[in-house]
Enzyme design. Structure first.
Site, PDB file in Angstrom:
ATOM      1  N   ASP A  12      27.975  33.737 -63.074  1.00 49.68           N
ATOM      2  CA  ASP A  12      28.592  34.169 -61.817  1.00 49.68           C
ATOM      3  C   ASP A  12      30.026  33.687 -61.649  1.00 49.68           C
ATOM      4  O   ASP A  12      30.502  33.447 -60.532  1.00 49.68           O
ATOM      5  CB  ASP A  12      27.746  33.699 -60.608  1.00 49.68           C
ATOM      6  CG  ASP A  12      26.326  34.211 -60.691  1.00 49.68           C
ATOM      7  OD1 ASP A  12      26.134  35.327 -61.201  1.00 49.68           O
ATOM      8  OD2 ASP A  12      25.411  33.498 -60.251  1.00 49.68           O
ATOM      9  N   LYS A  15      32.934  37.389 -63.803  1.00 51.76           N
ATOM     10  CA  LYS A  15      33.200  38.159 -65.034  1.00 51.76           C
ATOM     11  C   LYS A  15      33.364  39.646 -64.731  1.00 51.76           C
ATOM     12  O   LYS A  15      34.255  40.299 -65.269  1.00 51.76           O
ATOM     13  CB  LYS A  15      32.037  37.954 -66.029  1.00 51.76           C
ATOM     14  CG  LYS A  15      31.852  36.490 -66.457  1.00 51.76           C
ATOM     15  CD  LYS A  15      30.665  36.314 -67.371  1.00 51.76           C
ATOM     16  CE  LYS A  15      29.326  36.529 -66.710  1.00 51.76           C
ATOM     17  NZ  LYS A  15      28.940  35.512 -65.700  1.00 51.76           N
ATOM     18  N   GLY A  39      24.183  39.889 -62.998  1.00 51.35           N
ATOM     19  CA  GLY A  39      24.606  40.661 -61.835  1.00 51.35           C
ATOM     20  C   GLY A  39      26.118  40.554 -61.790  1.00 51.35           C
ATOM     21  O   GLY A  39      26.649  39.503 -61.448  1.00 51.35           O
ATOM     22  N   HIS A  40      26.794  41.605 -62.217  1.00 58.37           N
ATOM     23  CA  HIS A  40      28.259  41.578 -62.310  1.00 58.37           C
ATOM     24  C   HIS A  40      28.822  42.466 -61.207  1.00 58.37           C
ATOM     25  O   HIS A  40      28.601  43.676 -61.199  1.00 58.37           O
ATOM     26  CB  HIS A  40      28.714  42.059 -63.693  1.00 58.37           C
ATOM     27  CG  HIS A  40      28.276  41.126 -64.797  1.00 58.37           C
ATOM     28  ND1 HIS A  40      28.595  41.331 -66.113  1.00 58.37           N
ATOM     29  CD2 HIS A  40      27.573  39.966 -64.752  1.00 58.37           C
ATOM     30  CE1 HIS A  40      28.094  40.338 -66.837  1.00 58.37           C
ATOM     31  NE2 HIS A  40      27.461  39.504 -66.039  1.00 58.37           N
ATOM     32  N   GLN A 198      25.802  35.826 -68.117  1.00 57.99           N
ATOM     33  CA  GLN A 198      25.494  34.397 -67.898  1.00 57.99           C
ATOM     34  C   GLN A 198      26.728  33.545 -68.247  1.00 57.99           C
ATOM     35  O   GLN A 198      27.836  34.004 -68.090  1.00 57.99           O
ATOM     36  CB  GLN A 198      24.256  33.954 -68.687  1.00 57.99           C
ATOM     37  CG  GLN A 198      22.943  34.547 -68.189  1.00 57.99           C
ATOM     38  CD  GLN A 198      22.709  35.975 -68.628  1.00 57.99           C
ATOM     39  OE1 GLN A 198      22.798  36.290 -69.802  1.00 57.99           O
ATOM     40  NE2 GLN A 198      22.396  36.847 -67.716  1.00 57.99           N
TER      41      GLN A 198
HETATM   42  P1  GDP Z   1      29.668  37.520 -62.577  1.00 57.77           P
HETATM   43  O1  GDP Z   1      28.185  37.470 -62.745  1.00 57.77           O
HETATM   44  O2  GDP Z   1      30.376  36.507 -63.412  1.00 57.77           O
HETATM   45  O3  GDP Z   1      30.221  38.898 -62.778  1.00 57.77           O
HETATM   46  O4  GDP Z   1      29.954  37.113 -61.068  1.00 57.77           O
HETATM   47  P2  GDP Z   1      29.174  37.692 -59.757  1.00 57.77           P
HETATM   48  O5  GDP Z   1      29.618  39.087 -59.525  1.00 57.77           O
HETATM   49  O6  GDP Z   1      27.724  37.435 -59.865  1.00 57.77           O
HETATM   50  O7  GDP Z   1      29.687  36.694 -58.651  1.00 57.77           O
HETATM   51  C1  GDP Z   1      31.021  36.612 -58.306  1.00 57.77           C
HETATM   52  C2  GDP Z   1      31.175  36.957 -56.821  1.00 57.77           C
HETATM   53  O8  GDP Z   1      32.446  36.548 -56.383  1.00 57.77           O
HETATM   54  C3  GDP Z   1      31.105  38.439 -56.523  1.00 57.77           C
HETATM   55  O9  GDP Z   1      30.603  38.599 -55.221  1.00 57.77           O
HETATM   56  C4  GDP Z   1      32.574  38.881 -56.596  1.00 57.77           C
HETATM   57  O10 GDP Z   1      32.823  40.035 -55.810  1.00 57.77           O
HETATM   58  C5  GDP Z   1      33.265  37.685 -56.037  1.00 57.77           C
HETATM   59  N1  GDP Z   1      34.576  37.378 -56.612  1.00 57.77           N
HETATM   60  C6  GDP Z   1      35.001  37.526 -57.884  1.00 57.77           C
HETATM   61  N2  GDP Z   1      36.247  36.996 -58.042  1.00 57.77           N
HETATM   62  C7  GDP Z   1      36.592  36.511 -56.830  1.00 57.77           C
HETATM   63  C8  GDP Z   1      37.743  35.798 -56.338  1.00 57.77           C
HETATM   64  O11 GDP Z   1      38.685  35.505 -57.070  1.00 57.77           O
HETATM   65  N3  GDP Z   1      37.730  35.425 -55.028  1.00 57.77           N
HETATM   66  C9  GDP Z   1      36.677  35.702 -54.192  1.00 57.77           C
HETATM   67  N4  GDP Z   1      36.752  35.292 -52.931  1.00 57.77           N
HETATM   68  N5  GDP Z   1      35.594  36.371 -54.620  1.00 57.77           N
HETATM   69  C10 GDP Z   1      35.544  36.748 -55.924  1.00 57.77           C
HETATM   70  P1  IMO Z   2      25.521  36.568 -64.644  1.00 55.41           P
HETATM   71  O1  IMO Z   2      25.716  37.441 -65.863  1.00 55.41           O
HETATM   72  C1  IMO Z   2      23.680  33.049 -62.846  1.00 55.41           C
HETATM   73  C2  IMO Z   2      19.851  31.760 -64.536  1.00 55.41           C
HETATM   74  C3  IMO Z   2      18.630  31.871 -63.642  1.00 55.41           C
HETATM   75  C4  IMO Z   2      17.796  30.724 -64.180  1.00 55.41           C
HETATM   76  C5  IMO Z   2      18.090  30.762 -65.677  1.00 55.41           C
HETATM   77  C6  IMO Z   2      17.061  31.516 -66.502  1.00 55.41           C
HETATM   78  O2  IMO Z   2      25.487  37.322 -63.374  1.00 55.41           O
HETATM   79  O3  IMO Z   2      26.467  35.427 -64.653  1.00 55.41           O
HETATM   80  P2  IMO Z   2      16.541  34.119 -66.789  1.00 55.41           P
HETATM   81  O4  IMO Z   2      16.214  35.169 -65.762  1.00 55.41           O
HETATM   82  O5  IMO Z   2      17.760  34.420 -67.573  1.00 55.41           O
HETATM   83  O6  IMO Z   2      15.373  33.787 -67.670  1.00 55.41           O
HETATM   84  O7  IMO Z   2      16.812  32.783 -65.918  1.00 55.41           O
HETATM   85  O8  IMO Z   2      19.348  31.412 -65.816  1.00 55.41           O
HETATM   86  N1  IMO Z   2      20.618  33.018 -64.700  1.00 55.41           N
HETATM   87  C7  IMO Z   2      21.790  33.258 -64.116  1.00 55.41           C
HETATM   88  N2  IMO Z   2      22.498  32.525 -63.230  1.00 55.41           N
HETATM   89  N3  IMO Z   2      24.183  34.215 -63.310  1.00 55.41           N
HETATM   90  C8  IMO Z   2      23.504  34.952 -64.213  1.00 55.41           C
HETATM   91  O9  IMO Z   2      24.033  36.022 -64.822  1.00 55.41           O
HETATM   92  C9  IMO Z   2      22.232  34.502 -64.626  1.00 55.41           C
HETATM   93  N4  IMO Z   2      21.301  34.976 -65.478  1.00 55.41           N
HETATM   94  C10 IMO Z   2      20.322  34.056 -65.520  1.00 55.41           C
HETATM   95  O10 IMO Z   2      18.966  31.699 -62.283  1.00 55.41           O
HETATM   96  O11 IMO Z   2      18.287  29.503 -63.677  1.00 55.41           O
HETATM   97 MG    MG Z   3      26.465  37.309 -61.583  1.00 58.30          MG
END
Ligand code: GDP
Ligand code: IMO
Ligand code: MG
Length: 397
Positions: A12, A15, A39-40, A198
């Site tokens: 998270d 990315k 979850g991107h 991840q």
């Molecule tokens: P990922 O899994 O690495 O793609 O990250 P996620 O999408 O799960 O979580 C990142 C969250 O932060 C999402 O809700 C994005 O919309 C938000 N986000 C990403 N970059 C920024 C940033 O620079 N500032 C803020 N405030 N939110 C961001």
């Molecule tokens: P993105 O790509 C954050 C965590 C789960 C758990 C552990 C194992 O959005 O960054 P799994 O379902 O993979 O067997 O769970 O890894 N986890 C993540 N945490 N971002 C993710 O993906 C994750 N994918 C798995 O919460 O602790």
């Molecule tokens: Mg994510």
């Protein structure tokens, strides 16, 4: 030469947003590991969209998007995602491909997952059981759905065969030998961006085992998850938030006290994009980051969510660990050591506002100092700073 964008923390890191921003400079975006546990988030036309399997470059209509062989695929989730995107007029024909070699998540995997979900705090997406069957040589792969007799011989239930045949009828033409496609793109000097899911601290080998996922987000995963040559990747962008988050169970050395966590969680909307769970929040952990940079060979850093720290007066960063009274700058391998870490913090002054800023030179003095401190400590430069969730919220010079 190609680029990989890899999370350096527990996932998270932002990315999805960065891939969507960078995709313009590439011809192809390719996922190489993980599954719908990812979850991107991409903000497209003012809507927040969470992608779980489809690469985050998909919103650029002239880009090829590939799901590589290292990904484990939940057919129903993929179908749902495809339908949702088609509904908002995203085109897939002739530019979206799925590897014949990618493994399929089976209904039984969800049953086995239930136990792990509790212990590890997984996303509940059956990732572990699917990779276990792959390693046990009990899995079935996307290419297999073209042969019903073979599926029957492998003991797949008629119900699930029906689901697979259904998917094949609608989307079978997306399933190809992506090794050949990637190598053809490479020969034609096309630029490929590999999208990590991840983060390194969740890597099956290098993460906080057993509180990890079941794949390799680190660069080894790019190679085994796509079939591309190690010599064709020249740039590895490591992504870190300006602080740290973690979802699920397991050690988290720099976890903040509850009231500080609540502030960061609300400001940063730190709730899981896949499960909606509140994310645990912590300070930036430079010991863990140094280790993650070692493992990834990151050539540059992307620093995300710097705006979330706006207005925080006193910002902490961990520069060393104390374990059983001893100081160390190494990230321990053993989970029982990780659980006993007392981080040694340095305090840095906060700043008022970074939102809307597009040039590094215009950042508040304290924000510049924070970035320089990170660069100096880690010996790597920050090439991109993200200060908002939208594609344009970026400082790159
Ligand atoms: P990922 O899994 O690495 O793609 O990250 P996620 O999408 O799960 O979580 C990142 C969250 O932060 C999402 O809700 C994005 O919309 C938000 N986000 C990403 N970059 C920024 C940033 O620079 N500032 C803020 N405030 N939110 C961001
Ligand atoms: P993105 O790509 C954050 C965590 C789960 C758990 C552990 C194992 O959005 O960054 P799994 O379902 O993979 O067997 O769970 O890894 N986890 C993540 N945490 N971002 C993710 O993906 C994750 N994918 C798995 O919460 O602790
Ligand atoms: Mg994510």
């Amino acid at each position: 030469m190609h680029t990989a964008l890899i999370g350096l923390q527990w996932g998270d890191e932002g990315k999805g947003k960065l891939i969507d921003y960078m995709a313009n400079s590439f011809d192809c975006i390719c996922r190489y590991q993980g599954g719908a546990n990812a979850g991107h988030t991409v903000i497209f036309n003012e809507s927040k969209i969470s992608l779980h399997l489809i690469p985050s470059g998909i919103f650029h209509r002239d880009k090829i998007c590939i799901i590589g062989n290292g990904v484990v695929i939940d057919i129903k989730q993929l179908e749902k995602e495809l339908k949702e995107l088609i509904e908002i007029n995203i085109e897939f024909e002739n530019r979206f491909f799925i590897s014949k070699r990618a493994h399929i998540i089976q209904p039984e995997h969800f049953i086995i997952e239930k136990e792990m979900a509790k212990e590890i705090g997984t996303t509940g997406k059956a990732i572990g059981p699917a990779y276990a069957d792959k390693s046990m040589r009990k899995g079935i792969r996307m290419g297999d759905i073209f042969n019903v007799e073979y599926l029957k011989k492998r003991g797949i239930s008629m119900d699930f065969i029906e689901t697979l045949v259904n998917f094949r009828e609608n989307y079978g033409h997306f399933i190809i030998d992506t090794v050949e496609l990637l190598h053809q793109l490479n020969r034609n000097k096309k630029r490929i961006l590999f999208e990590g899911a991840q983060g390194v601290m969740l890597d099956i080998d290098f993460g906080t085992y057993p509180f990890v996922t079941s794949s390799s987000p680190s660069p080894g995963g790019v190679l085994s998850g796509t079939g591309i040559s190690p010599f064709s990747i020249s740039r590895i962008i490591g992504v870190t938030k300006a602080y740290t988050t973690r979802v699920g169970n397991g050690p988290f050395p720099t976890e903040m006290n509850q009231s500080m966590q609540d502030i960061i969680r609300e400001r940063g909307s730190e709730y899981g994009a896949t499960t909606g769970r509140p994310r645990r929040c912590g300070w930036l952990d430079l010991v863990a980051l140094k280790y993650a940079i070692k493992i990834t060979g990151a050539t540059e850093l992307a620093l995300s969510k710097i705006d979330v720290l706006d207005g925080i007066l006193d910002i902490k960063v961990a520069k060393e660990y104390q374990i059983d009274g001893e100081l160390t700058d190494r990230f321990p391998a053993e989970v029982w050591k990780l659980e006993n870490i007392k981080p040694v913090y340095n305090s840095l002054s906060g700043w008022n506002n970074t939102k809307g800023i597009r040039k590094q030179s215009e950042l508040p003095k304290e924000a510049k100092e924070y970035i320089h401190y990170i660069e100096d400590f880690l010996g790597i430069s920050v090439s991109m700073i993200s200060n908002g969730g939208k594609r344009g919220d970026i400082i790159s010079d």
